[in-house]
Design a protein around this motif. Structure first.
Motif, short mmCIF file in Angstrom:
data_model
loop_
_atom_site.label_atom_id
_atom_site.label_comp_id
_atom_site.label_asym_id
_atom_site.label_seq_id
_atom_site.Cartn_x
_atom_site.Cartn_y
_atom_site.Cartn_z
N PHE A 52 26.39 8.10 88.05
CA PHE A 52 26.36 9.07 86.95
C PHE A 52 25.18 8.81 86.02
O PHE A 52 24.45 9.73 85.64
N ALA A 53 24.97 7.54 85.64
CA ALA A 53 23.87 7.19 84.72
C ALA A 53 22.51 7.50 85.34
O ALA A 53 21.61 7.98 84.65
N SER A 54 22.36 7.25 86.63
CA SER A 54 21.08 7.57 87.30
C SER A 54 20.84 9.06 87.34
O SER A 54 19.71 9.53 87.17
N LYS A 55 21.91 9.81 87.52
CA LYS A 55 21.79 11.28 87.54
C LYS A 55 21.36 11.79 86.17
O LYS A 55 20.47 12.64 86.06
N VAL A 56 21.96 11.26 85.11
CA VAL A 56 21.63 11.69 83.75
C VAL A 56 20.23 11.22 83.36
O VAL A 56 19.44 11.98 82.80
N SER A 57 19.91 9.96 83.67
CA SER A 57 18.64 9.38 83.22
C SER A 57 17.46 9.76 84.12
O SER A 57 16.31 9.58 83.73
N LYS A 58 17.77 10.28 85.31
CA LYS A 58 16.73 10.64 86.29
C LYS A 58 15.86 9.44 86.66
O LYS A 58 14.66 9.56 86.88
N SER A 59 16.51 8.25 86.71
CA SER A 59 15.81 7.02 87.08
C SER A 59 16.84 6.00 87.55
O SER A 59 18.05 6.27 87.53
N ARG A 60 16.36 4.84 87.93
CA ARG A 60 17.27 3.74 88.20
C ARG A 60 17.99 3.40 86.91
O ARG A 60 17.44 3.56 85.82
N ALA A 61 19.21 2.94 87.03
CA ALA A 61 19.96 2.53 85.85
C ALA A 61 20.72 1.25 86.18
O ALA A 61 21.28 1.12 87.26
N VAL A 62 20.70 0.31 85.25
CA VAL A 62 21.38 -0.97 85.45
C VAL A 62 22.45 -1.15 84.39
O VAL A 62 22.32 -0.71 83.25
N THR A 63 23.51 -1.83 84.78
CA THR A 63 24.62 -2.11 83.87
C THR A 63 24.21 -3.21 82.90
O THR A 63 23.72 -4.25 83.33
N VAL A 64 24.42 -2.98 81.61
CA VAL A 64 24.13 -4.02 80.62
C VAL A 64 25.38 -4.45 79.85
O VAL A 64 25.39 -5.52 79.25
N ALA A 65 26.44 -3.64 79.88
CA ALA A 65 27.66 -4.03 79.16
C ALA A 65 28.86 -3.27 79.71
O ALA A 65 28.74 -2.12 80.16
N ILE A 66 29.99 -3.94 79.68
CA ILE A 66 31.28 -3.33 79.98
C ILE A 66 32.18 -3.68 78.81
O ILE A 66 32.29 -4.83 78.44
N GLU A 67 32.81 -2.65 78.23
CA GLU A 67 33.64 -2.91 77.06
C GLU A 67 34.90 -2.04 77.09
O GLU A 67 34.97 -1.06 77.83
N ALA A 68 35.85 -2.42 76.32
CA ALA A 68 37.06 -1.61 76.08
C ALA A 68 37.79 -1.25 77.37
O ALA A 68 38.25 -0.13 77.52
N MET A 69 37.89 -2.19 78.31
CA MET A 69 38.62 -1.93 79.55
C MET A 69 40.12 -1.97 79.28
O MET A 69 40.61 -2.85 78.59
N THR A 70 40.83 -1.00 79.85
CA THR A 70 42.28 -0.96 79.73
C THR A 70 42.86 -0.80 81.13
O THR A 70 42.63 0.21 81.79
N PHE A 71 43.58 -1.83 81.57
CA PHE A 71 44.29 -1.76 82.84
C PHE A 71 45.68 -1.23 82.53
O PHE A 71 46.50 -1.91 81.94
N ARG A 72 45.95 0.00 82.92
CA ARG A 72 47.19 0.67 82.57
C ARG A 72 48.26 0.52 83.64
O ARG A 72 49.43 0.36 83.34
N LYS A 73 47.89 0.65 84.88
CA LYS A 73 48.83 0.60 86.00
C LYS A 73 48.14 -0.09 87.18
O LYS A 73 46.92 -0.08 87.28
N PRO A 74 48.92 -0.66 88.09
CA PRO A 74 48.31 -1.29 89.26
C PRO A 74 47.81 -0.26 90.26
O PRO A 74 48.26 0.89 90.27
N VAL A 75 46.89 -0.69 91.10
CA VAL A 75 46.42 0.11 92.23
C VAL A 75 47.05 -0.51 93.47
O VAL A 75 47.04 -1.73 93.64
N ASN A 76 47.61 0.32 94.33
CA ASN A 76 48.28 -0.15 95.54
C ASN A 76 47.42 0.11 96.76
O ASN A 76 46.61 1.04 96.79
N VAL A 77 47.62 -0.70 97.80
CA VAL A 77 46.96 -0.45 99.08
C VAL A 77 47.33 0.96 99.53
O VAL A 77 48.49 1.37 99.45
#
Length: 142
Positions: A52-77
């Motif tokens: 998504f970030a590469s599409k918006v920025s029209k260039s390579r994009a690298v992750t610099v931060a992850i914040e405010a993660m909320t694990f609400r429910k488990p993911v099952n196989v």
């Protein structure tokens, strides 16, 4: 497990943003207890956000931060995981993306929000230096 962690905002009723990727949680993505690794889900979200970030920025994009993660429910196989992205903030060289991971469980038709959070990406040039968003790198086609 409670429906929503105490510190989390209420879950939206439907996905918000643009579908970026869809994949299936497989047995190889589990830990020693047979549960899907949170790290696997975070990486799927990061991949989706990077696309998504590469599409918006029209260039390579690298992750610099992850914040405010909320694990609400488990993911099952066997769950089909769909990851949706929305722009939160657009800076000169960075973009903050709200990322939601939703699952569709076997034998159920409704989508369930399992995890959401904000990831920040920086647009970079071919040498890895920050560049203004919207300035296309010659080697990137998105």
């Amino acid at each position: 497990m409670a429906d929503t962690p105490v510190h989390a905002a209420p879950a939206p009723a439907a996905p918000e943003g643009e579908l970026s990727i869809r994949t299936m949680a497989m047995p190889a993505d589990t830990n020693q207890n047979g549960d899907i690794f949170g790290g696997w889900l975070l990486s799927q979200m990061d991949i989706a956000g990077g696309i998504f970030a590469s599409k918006v920025s029209k260039s390579r994009a690298v992750t610099v931060a992850i914040e405010a993660m909320t694990f609400r429910k488990p993911v099952n196989v066997g769950d089909v995981v769909s990851v949706f992205c929305t722009t939160v903030r657009l800076g000169r060289t960075s973009i903050t993306v709200h990322i939601e991971a939703w699952v569709q469980r076997r034998k159920e038709s409704q989508l369930i929000l399992v995890t959401d959070g904000n990831y920040t990406y920086v647009a970079i040039d071919d040498e890895g230096r920050p560049q203004p968003i919207g300035q296309r790198s010659p080697s990137v086609s998105v």
